[in-house]
Write a protein that holds these residues in place. Structure first.
Motif: not given
Length: 253
Positions: A22-26, A28, A31, A182
Motif C-alpha cells: 500500500h506504499a502508493e496509498a494516501s 499506507p 490502508h 493532478r
C-alpha cells in the motif's frame, strides 16, 4: 492501540508484510491495517462456513465464489456498453496539442494561481496567435521550449482528465476554461486532429464481456465484504462507510 478482529489481534509481522503493498496509498498504514482487518473477517467467515482456512487464498476464493457470485455479462449488456462508450474502441485517433502548465507547488496560493491562469487564458482567447510565445514565457512544462507543443497524442498517452479535454476539442480550438489535473492547471489547444476508426463490435465483444464480468464480480465482493465487516467485532480502528470497498479492491484478498 492494538487492532483486534473477532478476538484475534493483528500482529506486527502481518503488518510489516502488508504495508509495502500500500506504499502508493494516501495513508499506507491505515490502508494496510484495513486490508488486514478485511482479510481476517473473510477468513473467519470461511472457517464458519467449514472451509479449510489453512490455505488462506483458497479459502477466501471459495468463500467469495459461493457467497458473492457474479453473473456473466450477457450479449445485451456488452452491446449496450459498446454503444455507450465508442471512444474506448477507436483506433488510429490522434490529436496534436499544445498546453501551458501552471504547476501547483507546495505553499502556492491556488486561488491566486487560478486567477492568473484565467487572465492568461482570456488574453489567448482574444489573440490565439500568441499561444507559443506565452507558453515559452509562462509554462512550467519542458514543452515550453517548443511553444507548449506536446506533439501527437493518442488515447492513453496522458492522464484521463487531460485526455478527455483534448479529444473533445476541435482542430484549432482552445479549451475555454482552465483545466485542472493532478499535474497542475493547464491552458490547452488542439492544432490538428486525425480521426480514428471504430473497431467492429465482433472484434471487441470478448474484451467487453471479460471487463464487465470482472466489474460485476468486484462489486459483489466488495458489497459482501462490507456486510461481513458490519457484523464483525472490530476494536482499535473505526472504518468509515466506504473504506472497506476502497481498500478491498486493491488488497491481496
Amino acid at each position: 492501540m492494538p487492532v483486534i478482529v473477532n478476538g484475534v489481534e493483528l500482529s506486527d509481522a502481518d503488518l510489516e508484510r502488508e504495508l509495502p503493498l500500500h506504499a502508493e496509498a494516501s495513508n499506507p498504514m491505515r490502508h494496510a491495517v484495513t486490508a488486514l482487518v478485511l482479510r481476517r473477517v473473510l477468513l473467519d467467515e470461511a472457517g464458519r462456513q467449514g472451509l479449510d482456512a489453512s490455505d488462506e487464498e483458497g479459502a477466501i476464493g471459495a468463500l467469495l465464489a459461493s457467497q458473492a457470485p457474479a453473473p456473466q455479462a450477457d450479449e445485451q449488456a456488452c452491446r449496450r456498453f459498446y454503444q455507450m462508450h465508442p471512444e474506448r474502441f477507436m483506433v488510429g485517433e490522434l490529436v496534436e496539442a499544445d498546453h501551458i502548465l501552471f504547476q501547483v507547488t507546495p505553499g502556492v496560493n491556488l486561488d491566486m494561481l487560478k486567477a492568473h491562469a484565467d487572465v492568461v487564458l482570456a488574453d489567448l482567447l482574444a489573440d490565439p496567435s500568441r499561444f507559443a510565445e506565452v507558453a515559452r514565457e509562462q509554462s512550467n512544462c519542458p514543452s515550453a521550449a517548443v511553444g507548449g507543443s506536446l506533439g501527437q497524442l493518442g488515447r492513453g498517452d496522458t492522464v484521463p482528465e487531460f485526455e478527455r479535454a483534448v479529444f473533445a476539442l476541435p482542430s484549432g480550438g482552445i479549451l475555454p476554461q482552465v483545466l485542472q489535473t493532478r499535474h497542475g492547471l493547464h491552458i490547452v489547444r488542439v492544432t490538428r486532429r486525425v480521426e480514428g476508426r471504430l473497431l467492429p463490435y465482433e472484434h471487441v465483444a470478448q474484451q467487453i464481456g471479460t471487463a464487465l464480468t470482472s466489474m460485476s464480480r468486484d462489486t459483489a465482493w466488495r458489497q459482501y465484504t462490507k456486510l461481513l465487516v458490519e457484523r464483525a467485532k472490530i476494536q482499535g480502528i473505526d472504518l468509515d462507510d466506504g473504506e472497506p470497498e476502497r481498500v478491498f479492491s486493491g488488497s491481496s484478498a
